[in-house]
Design a protein around this motif. Structure first.
Motif, mmCIF file in Angstrom:
data_model
loop_
_atom_site.group_PDB
_atom_site.id
_atom_site.type_symbol
_atom_site.label_atom_id
_atom_site.label_comp_id
_atom_site.label_asym_id
_atom_site.label_seq_id
_atom_site.Cartn_x
_atom_site.Cartn_y
_atom_site.Cartn_z
ATOM 1 N N ARG A 269 -7.122 8.227 -1.564
ATOM 2 C CA ARG A 269 -6.311 7.361 -0.735
ATOM 3 C C ARG A 269 -5.412 8.224 0.147
ATOM 4 O O ARG A 269 -5.145 9.377 -0.175
ATOM 5 N N ARG A 270 -4.941 7.634 1.239
ATOM 6 C CA ARG A 270 -3.875 8.277 2.011
ATOM 7 C C ARG A 270 -2.552 7.641 1.590
ATOM 8 O O ARG A 270 -2.467 6.424 1.487
ATOM 9 N N ASN A 271 -1.548 8.467 1.374
ATOM 10 C CA ASN A 271 -0.266 7.917 0.973
ATOM 11 C C ASN A 271 0.554 7.515 2.190
ATOM 12 O O ASN A 271 0.064 7.538 3.324
ATOM 13 N N PHE A 272 1.810 7.166 1.998
ATOM 14 C CA PHE A 272 2.627 6.628 3.086
ATOM 15 C C PHE A 272 2.901 7.651 4.175
ATOM 16 O O PHE A 272 3.312 7.297 5.275
ATOM 17 N N ARG A 273 2.679 8.952 3.887
ATOM 18 C CA ARG A 273 2.889 9.989 4.889
ATOM 19 C C ARG A 273 1.575 10.507 5.464
ATOM 20 O O ARG A 273 1.568 11.463 6.218
#
Length: 311
Positions: free
Chosen positions: A68-72
């Motif tokens: 997944r890609r995180n919030f950053r």
């Protein structure tokens, strides 16, 4: 009733087993040889933005389904969640000072929540959010993976509570508390380390209480995996956050008097309903003490832009 010292020893024993088991499971799940063979694009997730992973990021060595890609915009692996659940369940069975049915109830609550959370992690598209979103989708004839998860965790929560052999009314309340706890921790899983920090703040003081053997596994598993979470190499996802909350709920259910359990359920339900109209992240950012605690240990500086270069 165990003395505080004995409770502390039992709790620390549970923490040690939980830490070792969680770390070992995480190491096995993230073996580079296995991961590179399955590596692929990341998908959007809990506190992530969309976009494919870039070479050189830490998550690029994880199996594609768990990226997944995180919030950053950093690529991370969701395998922290299953590893944490393994640590909590293993320690729940092995920690001293608990009756077999209490061990089984704690492990079943965490394992059930982790399983349904993993189902949502891997199969959900994230289009429906919160209780309102899932119910709105159901009104349109759509059964979301999140709704399946909520029903499944509710069922396993009641099953775990039934192992404690209480009245039907108590069993329903206890099962609801386990399920509500699982959901609440997931609501905190919006920034690196936030859900684990919350679980540690709740669990650590209980290490000198009679419930220490049940809270110890949570303390150990969280402590062992928190560094990778804060470093944005991994994230709990629904599997880990739901397992944490269910384990905390099961610990409270096993040891707290009925009046306390009812009060806890009311508080958790109120926070859950509040989350439908209030952003926890916004509240945390507005309170200096909470903001400092939330940011403690996290990576500093701006994250990479989605689809951009850099490491």
């Amino acid at each position: 009733m165990p003395s505080p010292v004995r409770s502390l020893v039992q709790g620390l024993a549970g923490a040690a087993v939980g830490a070792v088991a969680a770390r070992a499971a995480y190491a096995v799940l993230t073996l580079p040889e296995h991961a590179r063979a399955l590596a692929g694009p990341a998908r959007p997730g809990v506190y992530r933005a969309t976009g494919a992973p870039r070479a050189g990021t830490s998550g690029a060595d994880a199996p594609a389904a768990w990226l997944r890609r995180n919030f950053r915009g950093r690529v991370v692996t969701l395998q922290e969640g299953p590893a944490l659940a393994v640590g909590v369940c293993a320690a729940s069975f092995l920690v001293p000072g608990q009756a077999p049915r209490v061990r089984a109830a704690s492990a079943l609550a965490a394992a059930g929540a982790a399983a349904f959370g993993a189902y949502d992690d891997l199969s959900g598209n994230g289009q429906a959010r919160g209780l309102r979103g899932h119910l709105s989708a159901l009104a349109r004839g759509q059964v979301t993976t999140g709704l399946v998860k909520m029903v499944g965790i509710g069922a396993t929560g009641v099953a775990a509570a039934s192992l404690l052999r209480r009245s039907p009314a108590d069993t329903l309340v206890d099962g609801a508390l386990i399920a509500a706890g699982a959901n609440l921790l997931n609501l905190f899983d919006l920034r690196p380390g936030r859900a684990a920090k919350f679980a540690l703040l709740v669990s650590a003081p209980a290490l000198v209480s009679p419930a220490a053997p049940l809270f110890g596994p949570v303390v150990g598993a969280c402590s062992a995996l928190l560094p990778d979470d804060l470093a944005e190499r991994s994230m709990l996802g629904d599997a880990g956050a739901n397992a944490l909350g269910a384990a905390l709920g099961a610990a409270a259910v096993a040891r707290a008097p009925r009046a306390v359990r009812l009060a806890l359920f009311g508080a958790v339900a109120a926070l859950t309903l509040a989350s439908e109209v209030i952003s926890f992240s916004a509240v945390i950012d507005r309170v200096p003490a909470l903001r400092r605690l939330d940011q403690w240990g996290r990576c500093s500086g701006p994250g990479p832009s989605v689809g951009g270069g850099g490491g």
